[in-house]
Design an enzyme around this catalytic site. Structure first.
Site, PDB file in Angstrom:
ATOM      1  N   HIS A 231       0.805  -1.216   0.000  1.00 59.61           N
ATOM      2  CA  HIS A 231       0.000   0.000   0.000  1.00 59.61           C
ATOM      3  C   HIS A 231       0.845   1.276   0.000  1.00 59.61           C
ATOM      4  O   HIS A 231       0.303   2.377  -0.097  1.00 59.61           O
ATOM      5  CB  HIS A 231      -0.992   0.004   1.177  1.00 59.61           C
ATOM      6  CG  HIS A 231      -0.394   0.345   2.503  1.00 59.61           C
ATOM      7  ND1 HIS A 231       0.076  -0.599   3.391  1.00 59.61           N
ATOM      8  CD2 HIS A 231      -0.205   1.547   3.107  1.00 59.61           C
ATOM      9  CE1 HIS A 231       0.529   0.001   4.482  1.00 59.61           C
ATOM     10  NE2 HIS A 231       0.367   1.306   4.327  1.00 59.61           N
ATOM     11  N   ASP A 278       0.142  -7.619   1.413  1.00 62.31           N
ATOM     12  CA  ASP A 278       0.610  -6.226   1.553  1.00 62.31           C
ATOM     13  C   ASP A 278       2.130  -6.147   1.549  1.00 62.31           C
ATOM     14  O   ASP A 278       2.729  -5.444   2.363  1.00 62.31           O
ATOM     15  CB  ASP A 278       0.044  -5.562   2.809  1.00 62.31           C
ATOM     16  CG  ASP A 278       0.165  -4.043   2.735  1.00 62.31           C
ATOM     17  OD1 ASP A 278      -0.092  -3.490   1.663  1.00 62.31           O
ATOM     18  OD2 ASP A 278       0.545  -3.418   3.749  1.00 62.31           O
ATOM     19  N   SER A 358       4.606   2.599   7.638  1.00 57.99           N
ATOM     20  CA  SER A 358       4.158   1.573   6.699  1.00 57.99           C
ATOM     21  C   SER A 358       5.340   0.847   6.079  1.00 57.99           C
ATOM     22  O   SER A 358       6.305   1.476   5.630  1.00 57.99           O
ATOM     23  CB  SER A 358       3.320   2.203   5.586  1.00 57.99           C
ATOM     24  OG  SER A 358       2.052   2.566   6.055  1.00 57.99           O
TER      25      SER A 358
END
Length: 485
Positions: A231, A278, A358
């Site tokens: 992402h 992810d 992230s």
């Protein structure tokens, strides 16, 4: 965001007495509203910290001189009022084999470079690391005999509207419960800390920041493989804009200014990416230099239970922080704004995560990475909320294609293993091995033919569409500005 060119007296008037005698031509872009940029990108996804200002410039826009016999020098001064940082996007840098390009701050000794033709991407483009402040000098040094061969086309300037170092402003500063890696909580994780890297890259016209992890492979050859999150929006069409910043941390617990981000590598290619786990795996253009002392982290893709461990990350693009958990991880399938991920669920004992975190790794108590950060609601204000990490177990085989899995890249010679310890850089042994039948079988690949279908690994996604789509999907969920990964 058109950019105008001022030269001679006009440049001297604009820059003040510091440059009164330089006569350097100057690029002066229109000022970017930091407030407008922040409002547009206060939601989740990667941390957006900069904006591209189109700045078409060539050698004819700068000034030549000869600082010493036989050496030619070209310079151009960049001014972008209000910028917290500046970096360059080059459309072309070629021709002169011994040219060295630098980006210098005119008032300090901070310099990025030298960049050579070896640093240029296959398509001729190049992205530089950043200097902090609203002015920078572009400088090229080369033998005078090669001056006529040099080609330099500047596409634009990345204008930083958020202060990554948190020195000039407090906006976006990581939350107070985050723990510097120099603190005692990091003592058991010194090797893993050295594997964590800050990643900047372009998504359309925006500059984005995520956390990555330098990762070992079964060849133990020091290949510069970096694992981060899907992402984060790193794909084949923007991997070349990656700049990896090493050792961005404080040297003392809760004290001292961070380094100036002068230890960096630029350029990468995409190896694999998958939404369901992810994960995104890239290979940097160059192996980190020995002076960086980066560690190639080990990993565990078994999916075995994890009782306690740590995550190391750059919350809000800040210096490295560490978060610890002592409650066993549990498995769950988590959906955030339409993206469903096979995840580890973690509750922190100390620390938290934010935007910019992230892609951060999560390690078990044996020091092996078992996943990368997807999202969650954890924050300093909500100690009971959970975070979610995409599991390496699911990323290992992906969709049984090269561009969606980790297996063929982390176990390229058929080593039938799901666990691997980390590697010190001095122990790496370069090899020239290739795919074997055993590796293809172990990784669920039938043969060595092109297995490029699936996995979103190709370059078909146009970057601006990715940027808008990610913002739209994530704008109102638990990956919000204050609690997001």
């Amino acid at each position: 965001m058109a950019l105008t060119i001022a030269t001679g007296a006009a440049a001297s008037l604009f820059l003040g007495s510091v440059y009164a005698d330089t006569g350097l031509p100057s690029l002066v872009p229109q000022q970017v509203s930091g407030e407008t940029a922040r409002a547009a990108h206060s939601g989740p996804g990667p941390l957006f910290f900069a904006r591209l200002l189109p700045a078409p410039a060539t050698l004819s826009d700068g000034a030549w001189d000869m600082p010493q016999p036989g050496q030619a020098r070209w310079r151009l001064l960049v001014q972008s009022p209000g910028a917290k940082s500046l970096s360059l996007e080059l459309a072309r840098f070629s021709g002169a084999p011994d040219a060295h390009l630098y980006l210098r701050h005119p008032l300090t000794d901070v310099t990025q470079g030298p960049y050579t033709l070896d640093d240029v991407n296959a398509d001729g483009t190049m992205s530089t690391a950043m200097v902090f402040g609203d002015q920078a000098i572009i400088e090229v040094l080369l033998p005078a005999s090669q001056r006529a061969d040099l080609v330099l086309d500047i596409e634009g300037v990345m204008h930083g509207h958020r202060d990554i170092r948190k020195i000039q402003e407090n906006f976006g500063e990581s939350q107070s419960c985050n723990i510097d890696v120099a603190c005692p909580q990091g003592d058991a994780w010194r090797q893993q800390i050295r594997s964590v890297v800050g990643l900047t890259f372009r998504v359309g016209t925006e500059g984005a920041f995520c956390t990555g992890n330098l990762t070992n492979n079964t060849r133990q050859d020091g290949a510069p493989l970096v694992l981060t999150a899907h992402h984060c929006l790193l794909r084949a069409n923007n991997a070349g804009t990656v700049v990896a910043y090493w050792n961005f941390e404080r040297e003392a617990c809760g004290a001292g200014a961070p380094r100036d981000l002068t230890e960096s590598d630029n350029g990468a290619i995409l190896l694999s990416t998958q939404s369901a786990s992810d994960h995104t795996l890239i290979r940097l253009q160059d192996r980190p230099p020995a002076t960086v002392n980066a560690f190639f982290t080990g990993w565990d893709a078994t999916g075995d239970s994890v009782s306690d461990g740590a995550s190391i990350h750059h919350p809000s693009g800040d210096v490295k922080k560490i978060s610890l958990f002592t409650t066993p991880l549990r498995k769950d399938q988590v959906t955030i704004e339409g993206q469903t991920v096979d995840a580890w669920v973690v509750r922190w004992t100390q620390g938290t995560t934010e935007q910019g975190s992230s892609g951060a790794g999560i390690w078990n108590n044996e020091g092996r990475m078992v996943g990368v950060l997807f999202g969650g609601g954890a924050s300093c204000a909500d100690r009971n909320a959970s975070d979610f990490y995409g599991r390496m177990e699911g990323a290992w085989l992906g969709e049984q294609t090269r561009d969606s899995q980790l297996c063929i890249h982390l176990a390229p010679d058929g080593a039938d293993t799901l666990r691997l310890d980390g590697l010190e850089p001095m122990d790496a042994t370069p090899t020239s091995g290739g795919d074997t039948a055993a590796a293809l079988t172990n990784c669920g690949l039938a043969d060595s033919s092109d297995n490029s279908g699936g996995g979103d690994g190709g370059g078909s996604w146009w970057a601006p569409a990715l940027l808008f789509g990610a913002w739209w999907r994530r704008r109102s969920t638990c990956r919000g500005a204050s609690t997001s990964a």
